[in-house]
Design an enzyme around this catalytic site. Structure first.
Site, PDB file in Angstrom:
ATOM      1  N   LYS A 115       0.810  -1.345  -0.124  1.00  0.00           N
ATOM      2  CA  LYS A 115       0.169   0.078   0.198  1.00  0.00           C
ATOM      3  C   LYS A 115       0.890   1.418   0.038  1.00  0.00           C
ATOM      4  O   LYS A 115       0.342   2.230  -0.589  1.00  0.00           O
ATOM      5  CB  LYS A 115      -0.770   0.013   1.073  1.00  0.00           C
ATOM      6  N   LYS A 201      -8.855  -9.640  -9.728  1.00  0.00           N
ATOM      7  CA  LYS A 201     -10.198  -9.553  -8.873  1.00  0.00           C
ATOM      8  C   LYS A 201     -11.449  -8.529  -9.281  1.00  0.00           C
ATOM      9  O   LYS A 201     -10.918  -7.471  -9.706  1.00  0.00           O
ATOM     10  CB  LYS A 201      -9.489  -9.211  -7.663  1.00  0.00           C
ATOM     11  N   LYS A 204     -13.976  -2.942  -6.689  1.00  0.00           N
ATOM     12  CA  LYS A 204     -15.036  -1.669  -6.656  1.00  0.00           C
ATOM     13  C   LYS A 204     -14.319  -0.655  -7.373  1.00  0.00           C
ATOM     14  O   LYS A 204     -14.976   0.497  -7.673  1.00  0.00           O
ATOM     15  CB  LYS A 204     -15.601  -1.215  -5.292  1.00  0.00           C
TER      16      LYS A 204
END
Ligand code: TRP
Length: 339
Positions: A115, A201, A204
């Protein structure tokens, strides 16, 4: 058995979240509460501060997620359902555990590396200590089991290391402060992929809405998305091995299997040899009939802010009561004076 798990309140829940995590939570709630155990599920809103965020969106996503969880079958009468921000013990215990967690341990966390990427210097401190808050989340309640996806296994191991070191350093063997939690990683944790790209994957954040089935999609939208899902020109194979090298076909068959609770082999027994012209409508109808009741409850609940806030309020009161003894034990073990 006491299970504890958290989910970050991102808006826009989709089929991947449902089949990958939430459905498993519901199953575990049903099993554990039937045996007299306890299940606690929370919105990890404090964790959301680790990345840049928009305050109004966080508040909206938190409530939306409660509506989604309840619509999917999390029962606030049987499970304790709450958000971290209403249980200050999470943040307090994190601070107490910061004295036990080691820089070296956190430096090894792959999620932080992923991240923060190339911008480590600019990453927030919250992103770095994220796993310590996660440890506090479960240790606070003496969780015995923590249902998580494969990607969270490392954080759970860290929680165990922190608990072990804290017990060693500050508690007697006869009276440990923390229980060492076990991860539960569902073996068949469905990995649902994008409808546009079988190697990515379902997410959203994919710019194409056609790549995912949202819990808010109506019948026509679901049917259209399945009809337009990417496939290859071959008919479906007779056996699971025949899906190798066909990621889009594998994904659609996998979704059918996960949604119907049957095996991939069984689905191919039924549909093997047929083209997507026959399979896609069947998949679309299965999705519509399974998701329609969830969708209806979700849309209704989402509009009732009073009811959602009442659920969180009641859940947080129960969570605070359950957390209090462990938090006090941790303060006392560390020699912190509490009048
Ligand atoms: N980090 C978890 C995730 O991204 C969410 C989470 C926060 C969590 N606290 C937790 C999961 C405690 C299990 C237990 O999925």
């Amino acid at each position: 058995m006491r299970i504890v798990s958290g989910i970050q309140p991102t808006g826009n829940l989709h089929l991947g979240n449902y089949l990958g995590a939430i459905r498993n939570w519901v199953r575990m709630q049903d099993e554990v509460t039937a045996q007299g155990g306890q299940s606690l599920y929370f919105l990890a809103d404090l964790h959301a501060l680790s990345m840049p965020h928009v305050p109004a969106d966080l508040a909206a996503s938190t409530r939306e997620m409660v509506a989604a969880l309840v619509a999917c079958g999390i029962d606030p009468e049987r499970s304790i359902l709450f958000n971290q921000a209403q249980v200050p013990a999470h943040a307090e215990l994190q601070w107490l555990l910061n004295g036990t967690a080691r820089m070296g341990w956190l430096n090894r966390m792959t999620q932080f590396k992923d991240k923060s990427g190339k911008n480590r210097e600019g990453a927030s401190i919250a992103l770095f200590t994220y796993p310590v808050l996660q440890a506090a989340d479960v240790l606070l309640y003496q969780a015995t089991h923590v249902p998580v996806g494969e990607d969270q296994k490392q954080h759970l191991e860290l929680a165990r290391d922190i608990a072990q070191k804290f017990n060693n350093d500050f508690a007697s063997d006869l009276q440990p402060v923390f229980t060492l939690p076990e991860p539960i990683i569902p073996p068949e944790a469905a990995r649902i992929m994008s409808l546009r790209d079988g190697s990515a994957k379902m997410s959203k954040s994919d710019p194409s809405d056609m790549s995912r089935i949202n819990l808010t999609d109506d019948t026509d939208t679901i049917m259209a998305k399945v009809r337009k899902a990417k496939t290859d020109p071959e008919p479906l194979p007779e056996t699971a091995e025949g899906l190798t090298g066909r990621p889009e076909a594998a994904n659609l068959v996998g979704i059918y299997a996960a949604m119907s609770g049957r095996s991939v082999a069984e689905i191919l027994c039924e549909f093997g040899g047929q083209g997507f012209g026959a399979f896609k409508p069947a998949l679309g109808e299965l999705l519509v009939s399974s998701l329609a009741p969830i969708n209806a409850r979700f849309v209704e609940l989402r509009a009732d802010r009073g009811a959602l806030d009442a659920i969180l309020h009641a859940g947080a009161a129960k969570a605070r009561a359950l957390a209090a003894p462990t938090l006090e034990a941790a303060y006392a073990a560390l020699g912190l004076v509490r009048g």
